[in-house]
Every structure is written in structure tokens, then in C-alpha cells.
Design a protein around this motif. Structure first.
Motif, PDB file in Angstrom:
ATOM      1  N   VAL A 101      80.185  38.133  -9.921  1.00  0.00           N
ATOM      2  CA  VAL A 101      79.093  39.115  -9.868  1.00  0.00           C
ATOM      3  C   VAL A 101      79.560  40.463 -10.419  1.00  0.00           C
ATOM      4  CG1 VAL A 101      77.622  40.442  -8.306  1.00  0.00           C
ATOM      5  CG2 VAL A 101      77.900  37.983  -7.958  1.00  0.00           C
ATOM      6  N   VAL A 102      80.772  40.895 -10.035  1.00  0.00           N
ATOM      7  CA  VAL A 102      81.310  42.171 -10.521  1.00  0.00           C
ATOM      8  C   VAL A 102      81.456  42.151 -12.039  1.00  0.00           C
ATOM      9  CG1 VAL A 102      83.336  43.675 -10.523  1.00  0.00           C
ATOM     10  CG2 VAL A 102      82.499  42.720  -8.375  1.00  0.00           C
ATOM     11  N   LEU A 103      82.040  41.076 -12.552  1.00  0.00           N
ATOM     12  CA  LEU A 103      82.248  40.972 -13.994  1.00  0.00           C
ATOM     13  C   LEU A 103      80.925  40.978 -14.750  1.00  0.00           C
ATOM     14  CD1 LEU A 103      84.227  40.532 -16.347  1.00  0.00           C
ATOM     15  CD2 LEU A 103      84.037  38.067 -15.946  1.00  0.00           C
ATOM     16  N   THR A 104      79.966  40.222 -14.243  1.00  0.00           N
ATOM     17  CA  THR A 104      78.651  40.171 -14.887  1.00  0.00           C
ATOM     18  C   THR A 104      77.985  41.538 -14.867  1.00  0.00           C
ATOM     19  OG1 THR A 104      78.374  37.867 -14.190  1.00  0.00           O
ATOM     20  CG2 THR A 104      76.385  39.059 -14.841  1.00  0.00           C
ATOM     21  N   ALA A 105      78.013  42.218 -13.725  1.00  0.00           N
ATOM     22  CA  ALA A 105      77.383  43.531 -13.608  1.00  0.00           C
ATOM     23  C   ALA A 105      78.059  44.558 -14.508  1.00  0.00           C
ATOM     24  CB  ALA A 105      77.422  43.998 -12.154  1.00  0.00           C
ATOM     25  N   PHE A 106      79.393  44.485 -14.608  1.00  0.00           N
ATOM     26  CA  PHE A 106      80.106  45.446 -15.457  1.00  0.00           C
ATOM     27  C   PHE A 106      79.750  45.243 -16.930  1.00  0.00           C
ATOM     28  CE2 PHE A 106      83.758  47.115 -17.806  1.00  0.00           C
ATOM     29  CZ  PHE A 106      83.930  48.353 -17.201  1.00  0.00           C
TER      30      PHE A 106
END
Length: 450
Positions: A101-106
Motif C-alpha cells: 500500500v505504501v509503495l503504491t501510494a508513493f
């Protein structure tokens, strides 16, 4: 005196909502009018200021949220969100899904405005939280951290881009240094902070996912073979990123080569504006998540209507929070803060962060805080040996600190995750402060080497 009046206004707002349980919209309205009178705004101008603030806020986020809500609901109801979440869970595993989720959001946050990224990701993150039985907020906090960090530090977002122009900084260096400080900041304020937040406000992480924004991602589970393919689902969700990213690249190339503007460049610039991007993405989704999936137009319009109804109260609350912010600006709170630092001998980097931070706390808008700070700090930079790109990042860091009731973002997060006032302060406000402080620390560390 203006700061004392503002503090009393914030206290009144908290009492109305938390003690007397008055609806957030009504509470914001009461405090906006009361502050306008207390700050000495002429009576004929009070309604004008409130209407300007409400109208300006809804003009900037209303259609983005409206089109984004419909887009998210179309993806969810067609099974696209289920397909994306299932694929991500299979690829990363349940134990590492927060990092997915963090990678996608970034990655999305680099190209998308904060609000756009939020309305696109919430339905998908909600689906993931349901499938792996993890708290919605446990995945949501790192998601909004990544979106907020990219919004504060990385061009082509408006804040760092405009401030770089004001300071005369190299936009490429702002981007490079921005990446260097963004990655550790996201890790600290995102996944790491979330673990501690669970201990301090466990109630926020045990909530049923019943907020109106989360409801956009709520859809009946479907057999996986009946959902759209991963590529089709992903391209629909990423379509705003592709449009805005394409427009940004073309704009940079045009400026780098000094090509004159023409109709083609104007059309591309139009496509890259958030409202136009979301509208075109919505039309695209009507086909990919609707017509091509053999869904009737009646079904599609039912999804559209239900999504808009779900966010109606959020939009009014956001508009009224914009009115409160406008009252503080017209009432001169920001101007008063500016006079406090005339003749200061502090380091330009620390001074830029400090002024931006106080401006942000006083009047709420990160953009106004950043731009006002630039105007105040530029004269103080004369003769100082300071890296201009780092000045941009320090200003951006200060401008996101301590988001509270006079910031539209505070209410977006509160309503999106169905939090109480206390829970929003303990999660979102602390998170934004961590981003600000970490940003300053990493800027000062970089200043030693560059």
C-alpha cells in the motif's frame, strides 16, 4: 491578540463537537461567524469572506471528490477493486501488504494531487483490509503519509514547484533532494508511526469500516473470474496518473526547449488539470468497468448516485472548513504572525521552516503558509550562503505541520476514516507533525553535505 482569538475559536469548535455533540458542519459554521466578528472583519464583509472560502474550497476539491467518488464506486461495483486487492495480496503476501500500500501510494502520489490519490486509493485499500481482515486505518495511515509527503516535497506538486520559482531554485535539484528526504520520512511517519499509534489510540484501529468514503469500496464479493482482469482494473485506476504524468512531462519538455505555446500544448495542459483528469478518467471507467463488463447504464448510474450521496456531507464540511480558513486569512492572523520574525538572525533554513510552521498552525492552508513564507524569507536570504533547493524543502516541511481544525485536510481524514476528533488529532495531526519535523531534520543533514 489575533492568535489568542484564534486559539479561543479552536477551543470553542472542539467544545461544540466533542462536549455538546453538535454536528461538525453546524459547529464549523458557528465558529466561522464568531471568529469573523471577533477578528474585527466588517459586518458587510463577513458573509462575503465565508462564501469566498466555501466557494474556493469546493471549486478546488468539489468536482475532484465527486468524479473521484464515482470512479472509485464504479471500480468497486464492477469487481475491479477486488481484483486489484487480490492480486496485490498474492504478490506481496498478507504480512507485507502494508508495504504494498505504501509503495503504491508513493508512486501514485508523485503524479497525483493529495485529494485525487485519496479518492482513488480508499476503495482499493478498503477492499484489501476486508480480504485480509486488517484494520482499515492500519493500511490507511501509511497510505495518506505517502500522499502527503509527495505533495509537500516533490515537484510537480504546486507547493514545491511554486516555491522553487519564488526562490529561484533549480527544480531538478528540488526533485532529487526531495526524493532523498521523502523516502525515510515516509517510512518513519508511515509504517513505523502506525505501530505506535495502535498502542496510543487503539479505538481508532478497531472501528467498523463504516465511513462514507470507505463505503465507496464496499461491494458484494464476486467470483474472481467474473471480475475485470488485473490489467483492465489497474489501467482504469491508474488512468488519472497517466494523464497527469503525461501532461507534466510535456510541460517540462516545453519549458526546457522554450517551445512557444500552441493549441496542442493548451489541450495537453487542460487534460492535466485535476478536474479534467478526473472527468476523463470517469468517462473511461464507464466503458472499462461498465459497458465492457456488460453492466447496464441503469446499474452504472445507480453506482454514480450512491457514491455522490455518500460524500455529500463530507463536501459541505470541507467547504465550511475552507470558510473558516478564509476568515482567519481575511482577519489578518497570518499577517500578524509575519511581523513576529522581522529582523530575525536565525539560519535561513530554520527560519523558513519556523515561519511556515507558524503560518500553517495559525491559518490552516499549507499553500498559503508556504507562499507567505517565501515572500518573507527572500529578503533575509540576501548575502546568505544557503542551498536554494533545501530552502524550498524546508519551507514545504514547515507548511504541513500540525494539521488541525482550520485545515481542510484534517476534515478529509476525519470523515474518510470515520474518526472522532480525539482520534484524528492523535493520528493525522501527529503524523503531519512527524512529516514536518523529519523533513527539517533530513534537510539540515543534507545541508552538511551539499
Amino acid at each position: 491578540m489575533p492568535l489568542l482569538i484564534t486559539a479561543l475559536g479552536v477551543l470553542l469548535l472542539l467544545l461544540l463537537i466533542m462536549k455538546f455533540k453538535i454536528n461538525t458542519l453546524i459547529s464549523l459554521s458557528i465558529v466561522s461567524f464568531a471568529l469573523a466578528i471577533a477578528l474585527g472583519i466588517p459586518i458587510p464583509d463577513i458573509v462575503v469572506a465565508i462564501e469566498d472560502g466555501l466557494g474556493g474550497t469546493l471549486a478546488s476539491v468539489g468536482l475532484i471528490f465527486g468524479f473521484g467518488a464515482i470512479l472509485g464506486k464504479l471500480i468497486a461495483d464492477a469487481g475491479g477493486a477486488q481484483r486489484i486487492s487480490t492480486t496485490l495480496i498474492a504478490a506481496f503476501g498478507e504480512k507485507r501488504i502494508q508495504w504494498a500500500v505504501v509503495l503504491t501510494a508513493f508512486m501514485l502520489g508523485i503524479a497525483l494531487f493529495f485529494e485525487v490519490g485519496l479518492v482513488l486509493l480508499i476503495p482499493i485499500v478498503y477492499q484489501i483490509s476486508k480480504q485480509v481482515n486488517i484494520s482499515f486505518l492500519y493500511l490507511g495511515l501509511p497510505m495518506v503519509t505517502a500522499l502527503s509527503v509527495t505533495h509537500a516535497f516533490l515537484p510537480p506538486h504546486p507547493g514545491p514547484t511554486v516555491i522553487a520559482g519564488e526562490y529561484g531554485a533549480d527544480i531538478g535539484m528540488v526533485l532529487i533532494y526531495g526524493f532523498i528526504i521523502s523516502i525515510p520520512t515516509v517510512l518513519i511517519a508511515g509504517p513505523l508511526f502506525t505501530k505506535y499509534a495502535q498502542k496510543f489510540v487503539p479505538s481508532a484501529f478497531k472501528k467498523q469500516n463504516n465511513s462514507s468514503m470507505a463505503a465507496l469500496g464496499d461491494a458484494k464479493p464476486m467470483p474472481l473470474e467474473e471480475t475485470p482482469g488485473f490489467f483492465k482494473s489497474s489501467i482504469t485506476a491508474l488512468f488519472p496518473v497517466l494523464l497527469m504524468g503525461f501532461a507534466t512531462i510535456v510541460n517540462f519538455l516545453q519549458e526546457a526547449t522554450n517551445l512557444p505555446s500552441n493549441l496542442l500544448f493548451e489541450i495537453i495542459a487542460f487534460i492535466g488539470t485535476p478536474t479534467a483528469t478526473m472527468f476523463l478518467s470517469l468517462l473511461f471507467a464507464l466503458y472499462t468497468m461498465g459497458i465492457s463488463q456488460n453492466r447496464t447504464m441503469t446499474q452504472l448510474m445507480e453506482s454514480a448516485e450512491s457514491s455522490v450521496k455518500a460524500i455529500a456531507m463530507i463536501l459541505l464540511i470541507l467547504g465550511m472548513s475552507g470558510a473558516l480558513k478564509e476568515v482567519l486569512i481575511v482577519g489578518g492572523v497570518g499577517d500578524y504572525v509575519a511581523t513576529l520574525f522581522i529582523g530575525s538572525a536565525l539560519s535561513p533554513i530554520i527560519l523558513a521552516w519556523l515561519i511556515a510552521a507558524l503560518m500553517r498552525i495559525a491559518q490552516g492552508s499549507a499553500t498559503v503558509a508556504a507562499l507567505t513564507t517565501a515572500g518573507l524569507v527572500i529578503p533575509l536570504m540576501e548575502g546568505a550562503d544557503v542551498n536554494l533547493a533545501l530552502m524550498v524543502l524546508a519551507t514545504g516541511a514547515g507548511s504541513v505541520i500540525a494539521s488541525h481544525v482550520n485545515d481542510t485536510g484534517f476534515w478529509i481524514i476525519k470523515e474518510s476514516f470515520g474518526l472522532t476528533m480525539k482520534e484524528t488529532f492523535a493520528t493525522w495531526t501527529v503524523l503531519e507533525t512527524l512529516i514536518s519535523v523529519c523533513g527539517l531534520m533530513f534537510v539540515l543533514l543534507l545541508s552538511v553535505f551539499v
